[in-house]
Structure formats: structure tokens, C-alpha cells
Write a protein that holds these residues in place. Structure first.
Motif, mmCIF file in Angstrom:
data_model
loop_
_atom_site.group_PDB
_atom_site.id
_atom_site.type_symbol
_atom_site.label_atom_id
_atom_site.label_comp_id
_atom_site.label_asym_id
_atom_site.label_seq_id
_atom_site.Cartn_x
_atom_site.Cartn_y
_atom_site.Cartn_z
ATOM 1 N N GLY A 46 0.805 -1.211 0.000
ATOM 2 C CA GLY A 46 0.000 0.000 0.000
ATOM 3 C C GLY A 46 0.841 1.266 0.000
ATOM 4 N N LEU A 47 0.374 2.266 -0.730
ATOM 5 C CA LEU A 47 1.055 3.569 -0.780
ATOM 6 C C LEU A 47 0.493 4.460 0.328
ATOM 7 C CD1 LEU A 47 0.843 4.067 -4.658
ATOM 8 C CD2 LEU A 47 2.716 3.045 -3.348
ATOM 9 N N VAL A 48 0.564 3.969 1.552
ATOM 10 C CA VAL A 48 -0.165 4.575 2.670
ATOM 11 C C VAL A 48 0.759 5.188 3.719
ATOM 12 C CG1 VAL A 48 -2.235 3.184 2.373
ATOM 13 C CG2 VAL A 48 -0.337 2.278 3.733
ATOM 14 N N GLU A 49 2.012 5.416 3.347
ATOM 15 C CA GLU A 49 2.952 6.144 4.206
ATOM 16 C C GLU A 49 3.582 7.252 3.372
ATOM 17 O OE1 GLU A 49 3.675 6.004 7.342
ATOM 18 O OE2 GLU A 49 3.229 4.006 8.117
ATOM 19 N N ASN A 50 4.087 8.284 4.030
ATOM 20 C CA ASN A 50 4.705 9.386 3.298
ATOM 21 C C ASN A 50 6.015 8.931 2.658
ATOM 22 O OD1 ASN A 50 6.863 9.676 5.244
ATOM 23 N ND2 ASN A 50 5.474 10.828 6.557
ATOM 24 N N THR A 51 6.572 9.762 1.788
ATOM 25 C CA THR A 51 7.748 9.351 1.020
ATOM 26 C C THR A 51 8.959 9.084 1.911
ATOM 27 O OG1 THR A 51 8.229 11.695 0.603
ATOM 28 C CG2 THR A 51 7.031 10.500 -1.110
ATOM 29 N N GLN A 52 9.072 9.809 3.024
ATOM 30 C CA GLN A 52 10.188 9.556 3.934
ATOM 31 C C GLN A 52 10.108 8.156 4.511
ATOM 32 O OE1 GLN A 52 10.651 12.490 7.039
ATOM 33 N NE2 GLN A 52 11.990 11.169 8.259
ATOM 34 N N ARG A 53 8.911 7.762 4.927
ATOM 35 C CA ARG A 53 8.737 6.411 5.489
ATOM 36 C C ARG A 53 8.888 5.349 4.394
ATOM 37 N NH1 ARG A 53 8.685 4.633 10.596
ATOM 38 N NH2 ARG A 53 6.620 3.669 10.647
ATOM 39 N N LEU A 54 8.455 5.652 3.185
ATOM 40 C CA LEU A 54 8.635 4.688 2.096
ATOM 41 C C LEU A 54 10.116 4.486 1.786
ATOM 42 C CD1 LEU A 54 5.743 5.699 -0.333
ATOM 43 C CD2 LEU A 54 5.896 3.623 1.059
ATOM 44 N N ARG A 55 10.891 5.558 1.830
ATOM 45 C CA ARG A 55 12.344 5.411 1.630
ATOM 46 C C ARG A 55 12.948 4.586 2.764
ATOM 47 N NH1 ARG A 55 11.702 10.975 -0.029
ATOM 48 N NH2 ARG A 55 12.071 11.151 -2.296
ATOM 49 N N GLN A 56 12.486 4.819 3.975
ATOM 50 C CA GLN A 56 12.947 4.027 5.115
ATOM 51 C C GLN A 56 12.609 2.554 4.913
ATOM 52 O OE1 GLN A 56 11.419 5.396 8.901
ATOM 53 N NE2 GLN A 56 11.990 3.515 9.965
ATOM 54 N N ALA A 57 11.386 2.299 4.414
ATOM 55 C CA ALA A 57 10.955 0.915 4.173
ATOM 56 C C ALA A 57 11.817 0.239 3.114
ATOM 57 C CB ALA A 57 9.491 0.894 3.745
ATOM 58 N N THR A 58 12.085 0.944 2.010
ATOM 59 C CA THR A 58 12.863 0.317 0.939
ATOM 60 C C THR A 58 14.322 0.118 1.347
ATOM 61 O OG1 THR A 58 13.189 2.460 -0.156
ATOM 62 C CG2 THR A 58 11.329 1.116 -0.893
ATOM 63 N N ARG A 59 14.862 1.009 2.196
ATOM 64 C CA ARG A 59 16.217 0.772 2.710
ATOM 65 C C ARG A 59 16.250 -0.491 3.564
ATOM 66 N NH1 ARG A 59 16.226 6.485 3.514
ATOM 67 N NH2 ARG A 59 15.721 6.201 5.725
ATOM 68 N N ALA A 60 15.223 -0.676 4.399
ATOM 69 C CA ALA A 60 15.154 -1.878 5.230
ATOM 70 C C ALA A 60 14.998 -3.125 4.363
ATOM 71 C CB ALA A 60 13.993 -1.760 6.211
ATOM 72 N N ILE A 61 14.200 -3.018 3.305
ATOM 73 C CA ILE A 61 14.013 -4.150 2.393
ATOM 74 C C ILE A 61 15.311 -4.449 1.656
ATOM 75 C CG2 ILE A 61 12.840 -4.882 0.276
ATOM 76 C CD1 ILE A 61 10.343 -3.376 1.332
ATOM 77 N N LYS A 62 16.044 -3.418 1.297
ATOM 78 C CA LYS A 62 17.328 -3.625 0.619
ATOM 79 C C LYS A 62 18.295 -4.399 1.505
ATOM 80 C CE LYS A 62 20.805 -1.121 -2.089
ATOM 81 N NZ LYS A 62 21.174 0.202 -2.655
ATOM 82 N N GLY A 63 18.341 -4.032 2.791
ATOM 83 C CA GLY A 63 19.190 -4.777 3.712
ATOM 84 C C GLY A 63 18.725 -6.209 3.881
#
Length: 408
Positions: free
Chosen positions: A371-388
């Protein structure tokens, strides 16, 4: 007295429950969970709509029973919306009814028109109420492809030939939850021709009509097809367009016979939405629409941030053309574990919650909904965590190249 009730037995275990339980446990332990699993808008509704709600709540006369099918001004506002957005004329008296969100409307119409043993055609994967509203009402569901193309049309022809009894209704949902597929008017013309020829009702869920990312091709209404009102109703909602999900305000419009059936059954079940909510909804539909464009741009920005981040992590996800979701194939390194186990692992190791595709039907297996249900800062945080997370499992970007170099 130990046996489950009949209708409850027809409902499978709630697939999302396992992920929700793990999510709750992680939060109770103090973990920061980025929840991309729910389709819950995080933006506030338009300020003038909230102000109208507050103003109307202050009226002592606004707190009694309302009108089950919606106050006249609200039904007229919805008809006006269809006229300006889709060039579809509706009679507010006979072709429009307000519902407690589109989900309630779908479920109650299913109860109104379904006899035990009826066959209903439902895309798979699809939003759960599309099939379970009819299953609860006693119908049998036949799955059809979820793509708005020749595959679905061919499946519909096969269903008519081989289903006993002959199907009585078809559900469609474009832009789709969860797949984000978008249909065009040419496809709807084929669908309406099929339904008219075979005398099958169409129930179209258009809840995501205003969340689309190609400005030159806004999603059409099925009712824009000549003759569609002979066989179809369409459900819309204030939830996503105006970020009013908790207000539970939706509509069914179209075929007068189906609208009358829904009106009659609702008259036994509810007194309609709280009057101030209906009045504020009129303000949303009739007032300035800048908010709708802003929300659309916001979701597009979020979509692009999410997809860039996932691509950087080594997870290739198709860009959705509409809706507030990305329908993501499970990365190959995790494909064998299935969508539920993958969702739980992603939650545990990356702190990111997604919805397992299996929850939307058996053909949703192999995917997760993001879901696109968080702001872009949180989405970047999420994708960094997924990358790790991907990197730790040897599934990150560039992994295939590194493995190939090591073996040569």
C-alpha cells in the motif's frame, strides 16, 4: 452445539490474521513497523468537508435517524458527479442510493439478489468482499482471470457454457484492488455486450476511479457504455478520493431494478449514515476538487519513490497504472515459501508489513500487495530496510551478477 454455524463454515480462515498477529506482537515489543499492508488512507479529508461536518454536528436536529437511501441532496450530488466526470446521466430518485461504504453496498446487494446455489463470476485475485459477499449469501463462486482483456472475455464465455446453473452475476473492479489493473471503455463495451446477450448482471466496483497515474486516460465508468444501465450497477466510495475511509460513505448507481432491491433490503437493516456525514459528503462532491488532483499527485509521487527504492533493492515490481497499491511478485529467492510466510519474514527482519496475495484468492499466491499509505520519507525508510533484508538473504541488486562472476 459444537459445530460451526453454516455460513461461518463457508468462510475460510482469515489469511491476513497471521501477519496481523505478528505485526501486533512486534509493535507490543516496541518495534517500529512500517505498515504497508492496509489500504488505509493516511491523509486528512479536505478542510472544508471537515468544517461542514463540525457545523452540521452542532445542529440539534441533525442527530436523529437519517434516510436509509441517502438524503436527496447527497443523491443529487452523486448524480452530478457522474454527469461531469463520466458524461453519464442518472436519476437521483431511482438510479442512486447511498451506502455505508461500497463494501456494505456490495454485501447487501448480494444478499438481495442471490438465491442459494446461484453461480457468481468473480475475478481471482480480487478484494475479498467481491466473492465472500456472495458466498455468505449462499452462492457458489466461479473464478475468472483478473485481467481486463481477452483472457477474461474467453473465460466468461466458457463459464456460461459450463456452469450449472448458469451464472447470474459478474463482479468487476477497475482500477483493481489488489492488482491495480485498469480497464478501458472498449473492454467495457465487450463486457456489456456479453452481459446483455447472456442476461447476466454486472456489479462494477469503481472505488479507485480518481486514483490513476496517466492524466490522459482517466478510468472510465462502465455505465458510460450505451445500454449498460440495463444490466449493471456501479459502486463508488468517498474513502480514497477524499480520504474519508472511516466515514463509511459510498454509493451504488445504475440499473433501477437493482437499486430498488438494494433500497428495500437496506430499509430493513439500517437508517443510513449519520446525517452530518451525508451533508459533509455533499460538500465534498459539490465543492472545489483541487484536493482530488493533489491526492492523485501524492500517490503518484509515493508510487515512484517506492518503485525506485525496490528496484535499488533488487526487487522488480510493475508500476501500477491506478489504485493506491503495487501488486508485487515475490522475489525469486523467496518464491517457494509462499506469500504468507514471505510477508511474515519481511515483517520480522525488515519491519515492513505487506498483505499476502493469498488473501485475495488462490491466484494471488506468489504476490504481495504493497500500500502507498505512508509518506515518502517512510517509504524510503521501508525500501532501505528491504534492501538490507534482500542483501542478507543473497537476493539483493547485483547478486546475480556477483554469483555469475564467482562461478566463471
Amino acid at each position: 452445539m459444537t459445530e460451526e454455524f453454516h455460513r461461518i463454515r463457508r468462510l475460510p480462515p482469515y489469511v491476513f490474521a497471521e501477519v496481523n498477529k505478528a505485526k501486533a506482537a512486534a509493535r507490543a515489543a516496541g518495534d517500529d513497523i512500517i505498515d504497508l499492508g492496509m489500504g488505509n488512507p493516511d491523509s486528512a479529508p479536505p478542510a472544508h468537508v471537515v468544517q461542514k461536518l463540525i457545523e452540521t454536528v452542532g445542529n440539534p436536529r441533525a442527530h436523529g435517524y437519517s434516510v436509509s437511501r441517502g438524503i436527496p441532496g447527497l443523491r443529487k450530488a452523486m448524480a452530478n458527479y457522474y454527469e461531469r466526470r463520466f458524461n453519464v446521466s442518472l436519476d437521483p430518485e431511482t438510479e442512486v442510493i447511498a451506502t455505508l461504504g461500497s463494501k456494505e453496498g456490495l454485501a447487501n446487494l448480494a444478499a438481495a439478489i442471490t438465491s442459494p446455489g446461484d453461480t457468481i463470476l468473480v475475478p481471482n485475485p480480487s478484494y475479498p468482499i467481491h466473492q465472500f459477499g456472495f458466498i455468505i449469501a449462499g452462492a457458489s463462486v466461479r473464478s475468472i482471470p483478473a485481467t481486463p482483456d481477452e483472457d477474461m472475455l474467453r473465460a466468461l464465455e466458457r463459464a456460461v457454457r459450463h456452469s450449472v446453473p448458469k451464472p447470474t452475476a459478474l463482479i468487476v473492479n477497475f482500477p483493481s484492488n489488489p492488482t491495480a489493473f485498469v480497464a478501458n471503455l472498449d473492454f467495457y463495451k465487450e463486457l456489456v455486450a456479453f452481459a446483455r446477450r447472456e442476461e447476466i448482471w454486472i456489479l462494477s466496483d469503481l472505488a479507485y476511479a480518481e486514483i490513476y497515474f496517466n492524466e490522459n486516460e482517466p478510468p472510465p465508468s462502465l455505465l458510460a457504455v450505451p445500454g449498460a444501465k440495463d444490466v449493471a450497477v456501479e459502486f463508488t466510495s468517498m474513502s480514497k478520493t477524499y480520504s474519508m475511509a472511516g466515514w463509511r460513505m459510498g454509493f451504488a448507481v445504475g440499473n433501477p431494478r437493482l437499486i430498488q432491491a438494494l433500497t428495500r433490503i437496506k430499509s430493513y437493516l439500517d437508517y443510513g449514515a449519520f446525517t452530518p456525514i451525508q451533508v459533509a459528503s455533499v460538500a465534498a462532491l459539490n465543492g472545489p476538487q483541487d484536493y482530488v488532483s493533489e491526492i492523485r499527485a501524492m500517490y503518484k509521487d509515493r508510487r515512484d519513490v517506492l518503485l525506485r527504492g525496490l528496484q535499488s533493492a533488487g526487487w522488480d515490481v510493475p508500476a501500477p497504472a491506478g489504485s493506491m497499491f503495487a501488486w508485487a511478485p515475490i522475489p525469486p529467492a523467496f518464491a517457494e515459501m509462499g506469500s504468507v510466510a514471505f510477508s511474515k519474514l519481511l515483517l520480522k527482519e525488515a519491519g515492513v508489513a505487506v498483505a499476502p496475495g493469498l488473501g485475495f484468492g488462490e491466484y494471488g499466491e506468489g504476490f504481495v500487495r504493497i500500500g502507498l499509505v505512508e509518506n515518502t520519507q517512510r517509504l524510503r525508510q521501508a525500501t532501505r530496510a528491504i534492501k538490507g533484508f534482500m542483501s542478507r538473504h543473497g537476493a539483493g541488486a547485483g547478486t546475480a551478477d556477483l554469483l555469475g562472476a564467482a562461478s566463471s
